[in-house]
Enzyme design. Structure first.
Site, short mmCIF file in Angstrom:
data_model
loop_
_atom_site.label_atom_id
_atom_site.label_comp_id
_atom_site.label_asym_id
_atom_site.label_seq_id
_atom_site.Cartn_x
_atom_site.Cartn_y
_atom_site.Cartn_z
N HIS A 169 45.47 38.80 28.77
CA HIS A 169 44.33 39.52 29.37
C HIS A 169 42.99 39.00 28.87
O HIS A 169 41.97 39.05 29.58
CB HIS A 169 44.46 41.02 29.09
CG HIS A 169 43.71 41.89 30.05
ND1 HIS A 169 42.44 41.61 30.52
CD2 HIS A 169 44.06 43.06 30.66
CE1 HIS A 169 42.04 42.55 31.35
NE2 HIS A 169 43.00 43.44 31.46
N ASP A 227 47.48 33.64 51.21
CA ASP A 227 48.36 32.96 52.16
C ASP A 227 48.56 31.51 51.72
O ASP A 227 47.64 30.70 51.78
CB ASP A 227 47.73 33.03 53.56
CG ASP A 227 48.61 32.38 54.63
OD1 ASP A 227 49.65 31.79 54.29
OD2 ASP A 227 48.23 32.46 55.81
#
Length: 457
Positions: free
Chosen positions: A172, A400
């Site tokens: 993180h 995509d």
């Protein structure tokens, strides 16, 4: 699969390291600053994206994987920190991230025999089942001078003739959701179009200038002094079974609007957003669920914590493409009795809205009181705290890779803490997806209460 069973592992077909192009990648070093430091010892963040892709194993290995490796190399040219490491010196000086020529990202190629359609549903599924697709960060390397933390691991898992799953695990402290989602979408763009021109056109290229982050209050020094006093904590390996089920709840745009209208009627003029009312509803339904199985005093404090993006709210503001962490800590507080009562939902929405107003829209700036955030967060350890992973702002269903939108997003990270995942709905414009991982009895009770509460609108 029962919850007492160990998850069926994926068959590893290949493990490799992907480097940025050596002819374009130069060394990059930047300091870990106060925005990054609170996440230094936080557990790794895990995301899964499932795609419908009914291909054979030979087609996957001979055509799809080589293209993904090439596009990953091109993408890492723009995201060098993800191929590098976080360095924690053991003597003087603060931590920093560094990419050096030759650094790389760990990539695992795997094959699973699990039921693809089962995993990508919204119904309850055993949480353990997803870990066959989750990559593990390489362990930190210790020396007499420093500790070196790898920051990213990737896995692509084939479900023959059905689909693939992309697994992302990151440290993180290298970057928040805004940064990592930007990388995921950038890789998708390069893979789909075969080059990085659209990545540049769509302004997905990250911004690395840390000098643009002003620190008049000396937060870097304050936070690092706190971190230095903490012992190094590396996340322990996950122990199975988790004894939890994972379920996705979808709330439509109309339902969100009804929730907003309900709160506005009861509390006119309050800060009401889709995020506020959705989180309030989940928070209260979870507390009502717990009230059926355990006794909690009415005056017991209840906390709801979440991060807020600071990029556009600093003075001067940072570009949206700023790479790293840039989050404010927001904390809402009430009591168990108020939240489980008849007006609990309105109370929760009001508390969350006021917390946002108090921090995000603070007249003195979003960093007002930031020197106390680490200590405030520390005081919540062991308290009744619930939180959020993700945000409706980040639409991973937009990623995509050339095969269409993802079929399903999952956040395994929520298995290890008391938080929910939240993202835009794939199938309902303006709707939201809520992910929960809870013991079977609790999840079943929550589903009943959540459905009942929405039905009352």
């Amino acid at each position: 699969m029962s919850m007492a069973e160990t998850p069926t592992p994926a068959v590893v077909l290949e493990r490799c390291d992907i480097q940025p192009s050596p002819d374009t990648a130069a060394e990059l070093t930047r300091p870990i600053i106060h925005f990054d430091m609170p996440w230094f010892y936080f557990h790794p963040v895990q995301r899964l994206l499932f795609f419908d892709l009914p291909c054979s194993k030979p087609q996957f290995l001979e055509t799809i994987v080589p293209k993904l490796k090439e596009s990953l190399t091109q993408t890492l040219n723009h995201f060098l920190p993800l191929a590098g490491n976080i360095i924690q010196p053991l003597d003087s000086g603060g931590p920093f991230f560094r990419f050096s020529v030759g650094d790389s990202v760990s990539l695992t190629i795997a094959e699973s025999s699990s039921d693809f359609n089962h995993l990508t549903g919204n119904h309850p599924r055993v949480s353990d089942e997803f870990y066959a697709c989750v990559p593990q960060l390489p362990p930190a390397k210790h020396s007499s001078n420093d500790i070196v933390f790898p920051v990213l691991a990737l896995q692509i898992t084939l479900f023959p003739d059905h689909g693939v799953c992309f697994g992302f695990t990151n440290h993180h402290a290298i970057g928040d959701a805004s940064s990592i989602v930007r990388f995921i979408k950038a890789w998708a763009s390069v893979n789909k179009f075969g080059h990085d021109a659209k990545l540049i056109d769509d302004k997905l290229v990250p911004y690395y200038d840390r000098t643009a982050v002003e620190d008049p209050e000396g937060l870097d020094k304050i936070y690092w002094n706190l971190i230095k006093r903490s012992r190094v904590v590396e996340s322990p390996p996950i122990s199975f079974p988790l004894n939890k089920l994972r379920q996705t709840f979808v709330i439509t745009k109309d339902e969100v609007q009804k929730l907003k209208n309900f709160v506005q009627e009861k509390r006119p003029g309050k800060h009401i957003t889709s995020f506020t009312v959705t989180c309030a509803m989940v928070w209260v339904c979870l507390l009502k669920t717990e009230a059926e199985t355990e006794t909690v005093a009415d005056d017991e404090p209840e906390f709801f914590g979440f991060p807020a993006d600071c990029r556009g709210r600093l003075n001067p503001p940072l570009p949206a493409a700023y790479f790293g962490n840039c989050l404010a800590f927001v904390k809402a507080e009430s009591t168990h009795g108020l939240l489980k009562g008849n007006d609990g939902f309105v109370t929760a929405a009001e508390c969350i809205g006021e917390a946002i107003q108090r921090t995000v829209y603070n007249e003195k700036g979003i960093l007002d009181g930031a020197e106390n955030w680490p200590l405030e967060f520390g005081k919540l350890i062991g308290k009744r705290l619930f939180g959020v992973a993700g945000s409706p702002r980040f639409d991973l269903y937009d990623a995509d890779y050339g095969w269409g939108r993802p079929k399903k997003f999952e956040s395994p990270s929520i298995d290890g803490d008391t938080s929910m995942s939240l993202c835009k709905s794939r199938d309902f414009e303006g709707g939201l997806e809520i992910g929960l991982s809870r013991p079977e009895k609790d999840l079943s009770a929550f589903a009943a209460i959540f459905t009942e509460q929405l039905g009352k609108l």
